[in-house]
Design an enzyme around this catalytic site. Structure first.
Site, PDB file in Angstrom:
ATOM      1  N   TYR A 118       0.861  -1.269  -0.034  1.00 42.84           N
ATOM      2  CA  TYR A 118       0.067  -0.262   0.159  1.00 42.84           C
ATOM      3  C   TYR A 118       1.276   1.473  -0.348  1.00 42.84           C
ATOM      4  CZ  TYR A 118      -3.668  -3.277   1.660  1.00 42.84           C
ATOM      5  OH  TYR A 118      -4.465  -4.584   2.229  1.00 42.84           O
ATOM      6  N   CYS A 121       1.758   2.964   3.771  1.00 39.07           N
ATOM      7  CA  CYS A 121       1.898   1.866   4.681  1.00 39.07           C
ATOM      8  C   CYS A 121       3.004   2.021   4.746  1.00 39.07           C
ATOM      9  CB  CYS A 121       1.968   0.211   4.191  1.00 39.07           C
ATOM     10  SG  CYS A 121       2.926  -0.568   5.157  1.00 39.07           S
ATOM     11  N   PHE A 123       5.387   0.607   6.711  1.00 36.93           N
ATOM     12  CA  PHE A 123       6.240  -0.287   6.616  1.00 36.93           C
ATOM     13  C   PHE A 123       6.408  -0.563   5.607  1.00 36.93           C
ATOM     14  CE2 PHE A 123       4.199  -0.249  10.894  1.00 36.93           C
ATOM     15  CZ  PHE A 123       5.232  -0.398  11.892  1.00 36.93           C
ATOM     16  N   CYS A 124       6.199  -0.225   4.803  1.00 35.37           N
ATOM     17  CA  CYS A 124       6.179  -1.029   3.130  1.00 35.37           C
ATOM     18  C   CYS A 124       7.441   0.259   2.934  1.00 35.37           C
ATOM     19  CB  CYS A 124       5.004  -0.347   2.426  1.00 35.37           C
ATOM     20  SG  CYS A 124       3.661  -1.379   2.070  1.00 35.37           S
TER      21      CYS A 124
END
Length: 345
Positions: A118, A121, A123-124
């Protein structure tokens, strides 16, 4: 025009029903529909809230998600959106000195790297900061947070998922550790001092267990900031036209109220003060060094940078840089990480 007007009316009606359903006033079918759309609205969440800092929202948890939202640790990192397009432009304009990257030896660079993500996001974005810094070319597949059809092939129904030459890697911190061992064998073989290793691990845990918890209350501090964040999400996420309209307004409204509950949950009385305190805590950890890693960023530097990069040019990020000492470190990180190594489709 008629279609847009109809969609706007539909989204307005949806928002009323969504807010009512959170108080227990909707049918089971209606609640299920609201769950699915609100999970989309809040998809930037991603990651597991505390602990590992890995993948995002799980499909299996979808039916229970919204009813647990206000009290879940997962909510602390929900919907962290950012102006990444603006960030790239501003970074290019503001960065002066360009620091040397640390590209791995060509023989250990994977032939094909694909990130399922995403866009907003955090953490992405941790994973992308690592890939960009080590100059590893990668393709991006944006996952539709409602259908998740792009990751139906995987048993792991979360993001980020990183495919490296056909091997599936999951959970952002685990992805970085495993990929690091693949592309930097000389660093893995070189023994670090125990103090250095402990410091890096300590601050990587701090990112997942503390820093992300202060972001949502700041990004969604008021209605205008919430809409600013969801403008980015709906512009860059994988949504249909109708989903964009609904998600923007329903998501912004939902996260505005969620952010108030997060303040209570994590004993935050002043969200900006908490953000500034986190930034100052990080600068104190640097202890006069250019980076936590010394003359070059280490994995903790990349983790903090990756999580903050989506918000840097939102109002909360601008305030953070203006009112704390983090700006110089952040500018050095922008120069060190450099341009994205993402392969354009």
């Amino acid at each position: 025009m008629r279609r847009a007007s109809s969609a706007a009316l539909a989204s307005s009606s949806f928002l009323s029903r969504a807010l009512a359903s959170s108080a227990g006033g909707s049918s089971a079918a209606s609640v299920h529909r609201h769950h699915r759309l609100l999970q989309a609205a809040l998809y930037g969440s991603g990651s597991g809230g505390g602990g590992g800092g890995g993948g995002a929202y799980s499909r299996r948890a979808g039916g229970r998600w919204f009813s647990r939202l206000l009290g879940s640790p997962r909510a602390a990192s929900l919907g962290i959106a950012g102006a990444l397009f603006a960030t790239s432009a501003a970074s290019a304009a503001l960065s002066g000195e360009v620091l040397a990257k640390e590209p791995p030896s060509p023989e250990v660079v994977p032939k094909e790297v694909v990130l399922y993500q995403y866009e907003a996001c955090p953490f992405c974005n941790k994973v992308k900061a690592f890939l960009d810094y080590y100059d590893i070319p990668y393709k991006v597949i944006e996952v539709n947070p409602i259908s998740k059809k792009e990751i139906k092939w995987s048993d792991y129904k979360k993001v980020p998922i990183l495919m490296v030459d056909g091997e599936q890697l999951v959970d952002s911190s685990v992805i970085i550790d495993k990929l690091g061992r693949k592309i930097l064998p000389e660093k893995s073989a070189k023994p670090a001092t125990e103090d250095d290793d402990d410091e890096e691990k300590k601050w990587r845990r701090w990112v997942d267990n503390h820093l992300v918890h202060v972001l949502s209350p700041n990004i969604y501090r008021n209605t205008s900031e919430a809409l600013e964040s969801f403008d980015y999400i709906t512009s860059n996420g994988n949504f249909s036209f109708t989903e964009k309209i609904t998600v923007k307004y329903a998501g912004a409204a939902a996260m505005y109220f969620v952010s108030k509950n997060l303040k209570k949950k994590y004993n935050i009385t002043d969200e900006r003060a908490a953000l500034y305190d986190a930034a100052e805590t990080w600068v104190d950890a640097l202890n006069g060094r250019e980076f936590l890693g010394g003359s070059k960023p280490n994995l903790a530097d990349l983790a903090v940078f990756g999580v903050l990069r989506p918000i840097r040019y939102l109002r909360s990020g601008r305030d953070m840089v203006e009112h704390t000492r983090i700006g110089e470190w952040y500018s050095r990180m922008e120069s060190a990480v450099g341009e994205s190594s993402r392969i354009k489709a």
